[in-house]
Scaffold this motif. Structure first.
Motif, PDB file in Angstrom:
ATOM      1  N   THR A  74       0.805  -1.225   0.000  1.00  0.00           N
ATOM      2  CA  THR A  74       0.000   0.000   0.000  1.00  0.00           C
ATOM      3  C   THR A  74       0.835   1.271   0.000  1.00  0.00           C
ATOM      4  OG1 THR A  74      -0.149   0.013   2.413  1.00  0.00           O
ATOM      5  CG2 THR A  74      -1.877  -1.174   1.203  1.00  0.00           C
ATOM      6  N   LEU A  80      -7.754   0.428  -2.928  1.00  0.00           N
ATOM      7  CA  LEU A  80      -8.472   1.106  -1.855  1.00  0.00           C
ATOM      8  C   LEU A  80      -8.247   2.609  -1.888  1.00  0.00           C
ATOM      9  CD1 LEU A  80     -10.323   0.850   0.578  1.00  0.00           C
ATOM     10  CD2 LEU A  80      -8.313   0.455   2.013  1.00  0.00           C
ATOM     11  N   CYS A  88     -13.781   4.748   3.278  1.00  0.00           N
ATOM     12  CA  CYS A  88     -13.021   4.945   4.517  1.00  0.00           C
ATOM     13  C   CYS A  88     -13.360   6.290   5.142  1.00  0.00           C
ATOM     14  CB  CYS A  88     -11.521   4.867   4.240  1.00  0.00           C
ATOM     15  SG  CYS A  88     -10.993   3.314   3.479  1.00  0.00           S
ATOM     16  N   PRO A  92      -7.110   5.736   4.578  1.00  0.00           N
ATOM     17  CA  PRO A  92      -6.931   4.279   4.600  1.00  0.00           C
ATOM     18  C   PRO A  92      -5.549   3.909   5.144  1.00  0.00           C
ATOM     19  CG  PRO A  92      -7.775   5.012   2.479  1.00  0.00           C
ATOM     20  CD  PRO A  92      -7.375   6.238   3.230  1.00  0.00           C
ATOM     21  N   GLU A 100      -2.749  -4.792   0.755  1.00  0.00           N
ATOM     22  CA  GLU A 100      -4.144  -4.845   0.347  1.00  0.00           C
ATOM     23  C   GLU A 100      -4.413  -6.198  -0.300  1.00  0.00           C
ATOM     24  OE1 GLU A 100      -6.673  -1.780  -2.160  1.00  0.00           O
ATOM     25  OE2 GLU A 100      -5.409  -2.984  -3.487  1.00  0.00           O
ATOM     26  N   GLU A 138      -0.667  -5.584   8.841  1.00  0.00           N
ATOM     27  CA  GLU A 138      -2.091  -5.349   8.601  1.00  0.00           C
ATOM     28  C   GLU A 138      -2.416  -5.568   7.139  1.00  0.00           C
ATOM     29  OE1 GLU A 138      -5.089  -2.264  10.768  1.00  0.00           O
ATOM     30  OE2 GLU A 138      -3.466  -1.348   9.612  1.00  0.00           O
ATOM     31  N   THR A 140      -5.635  -4.812   4.337  1.00  0.00           N
ATOM     32  CA  THR A 140      -6.918  -4.190   4.052  1.00  0.00           C
ATOM     33  C   THR A 140      -7.624  -4.945   2.937  1.00  0.00           C
ATOM     34  OG1 THR A 140      -5.968  -2.642   2.444  1.00  0.00           O
ATOM     35  CG2 THR A 140      -6.044  -1.925   4.753  1.00  0.00           C
ATOM     36  N   TYR A 141      -8.950  -4.836   2.914  1.00  0.00           N
ATOM     37  CA  TYR A 141      -9.719  -5.466   1.847  1.00  0.00           C
ATOM     38  C   TYR A 141     -11.098  -4.836   1.769  1.00  0.00           C
ATOM     39  CZ  TYR A 141     -11.994  -8.184   5.602  1.00  0.00           C
ATOM     40  OH  TYR A 141     -12.680  -8.561   6.737  1.00  0.00           O
ATOM     41  N   LEU A 161     -13.503   0.112   8.235  1.00  0.00           N
ATOM     42  CA  LEU A 161     -12.869   1.407   7.998  1.00  0.00           C
ATOM     43  C   LEU A 161     -13.883   2.503   7.685  1.00  0.00           C
ATOM     44  CD1 LEU A 161      -9.821   0.241   5.846  1.00  0.00           C
ATOM     45  CD2 LEU A 161      -9.886   0.741   8.295  1.00  0.00           C
ATOM     46  N   ALA A 174     -15.100  -1.450   3.471  1.00  0.00           N
ATOM     47  CA  ALA A 174     -13.652  -1.657   3.568  1.00  0.00           C
ATOM     48  C   ALA A 174     -13.301  -2.069   4.991  1.00  0.00           C
ATOM     49  CB  ALA A 174     -12.915  -0.379   3.191  1.00  0.00           C
ATOM     50  N   ALA A 176      -9.896  -3.604   7.712  1.00  0.00           N
ATOM     51  CA  ALA A 176      -8.475  -3.852   7.959  1.00  0.00           C
ATOM     52  C   ALA A 176      -8.361  -4.997   8.956  1.00  0.00           C
ATOM     53  CB  ALA A 176      -7.782  -2.604   8.498  1.00  0.00           C
TER      54      ALA A 176
END
Length: 209
Positions: A74, A80, A88, A92, A100, A138, A140-141, A161, A174, A176
Motif C-alpha cells: 500500500t 483502496l 473509509c 486508509p 491490500e 495489517e 486491508t480489503y 474502515l 472496507a 483492515a
C-alpha cells in the motif's frame, strides 16, 4: 497447496497465472457482470504489476486452480486508495507494513455455501501465513455484503474502515485485519487447518548456455 507467486518466481508459474486470469474473467466479468477490461479471455488490470503477489491454490504448478487472491503493497498505487477511498472515514491504512488483499476468486464452478466458506478460510490462512513471512502487520480489503460476515467471523481481528456504500446485497465495505500469530492460530482452529498451507518455490536457476 497455496503457491506464493511473486516477481521473483513468476516465470515458474506461467500456467497458473494464465489460468488465474482466465478464471477472473469468467467469475468477475461473465458471472458477476463487473465492468472490467479483458484481453484474449483474460481479466488483467493496472494493479497486476510487478509489485503484486498472488496466492494460488492448486495441487501442482500445472494443475487446476481452486481459488486465488492478490496482495499489493500500500505504499504505492492500489485499489483502496485510488478506487474505494470513499469507503473509509479516515485515511486508509497504508505503508510498508500494510498490504491490500483483492481479487478473491473461487473457481467458476465452486458450489455456494460451505465450499465457499471453507475456501475463504484457506485463503485467509494463506494471506496471514504470507504476511507473517514478509513482516506485514495489517491487511486491508473490500468485501460485499455476502462476503463480509464470513471474513469477519474467520477468526482474525478485523475492523471496519467506514460505513460502506450501497444497500442490501449490493453494499460494500472496507476493512483492515491485524496480522499476528494468535490470529493465524484462531483462523486455523475455525477452519480445522492443521498445517501451513502456503509454499514459496524459488525461481528456477538459469541454465548455462
Amino acid at each position: 497447496m497455496i503457491y506464493i507467486v511473486s516477481a521473483e518466481n513468476r516465470r515458474r508459474f506461467y500456467h497458473l497465472l494464465t489460468e488465474m486470469h482466465r478464471q477472473r474473467k469468467q467469475v468477475f466479468i461473465d458471472q458477476l457482470k463487473w465492468r472490467l477490461e479483458e484481453s484474449a479471455g483474460l481479466e488483467i488490470d493496472a494493479y497486476d504489476s510487478e509489485d503484486a503477489i498472488y496466492l494460488i491454490e492448486a495441487a501442482t504448478p500445472r494443475g487446476g486452480i481452486s481459488v486465488s487472491a492478490r496482495l499489493l503493497p500500500t505504499d504505492r498505487p492500489h485499489l483502496l486508495i485510488e478506487q474505494f477511498r470513499d469507503l473509509c472515514e479516515a485515511s486508509p491504512p497504508s505503508g510498508p507494513n500494510v498490504w491490500e488483499a483483492t481479487r478473491f476468486c473461487p473457481a467458476p464452478d465452486t458450489a455456494s455455501g460451505a465450499p465457499r466458506r471453507l475456501m475463504l478460510g484457506r485463503i485467509i490462512a494463506g494471506i496471514m501465513e504470507t504476511a507473517l513471512l514478509f513482516g506485514i502487520d495489517e491487511v486491508t480489503y473490500v468485501a460485499s455484503a455476502a462476503l463480509a460476515p464470513m471474513a469477519e467471523e474467520a477468526g482474525w481481528q478485523v475492523r471496519a474502515l467506514g460505513a460502506g456504500r450501497g444497500k442490501g446485497r449490493d453494499k460494500i465495505r472496507a476493512f483492515a485485519a491485524t496480522i499476528n500469530a494468535d490470529g493465524l492460530r484462531r483462523v486455523r482452529q475455525t477452519f480445522n487447518i492443521s498445517a501451513p498451507l502456503t509454499r514459496f518455490a524459488p525461481a528456477e536457476p538459469a541454465r548455462a548456455a
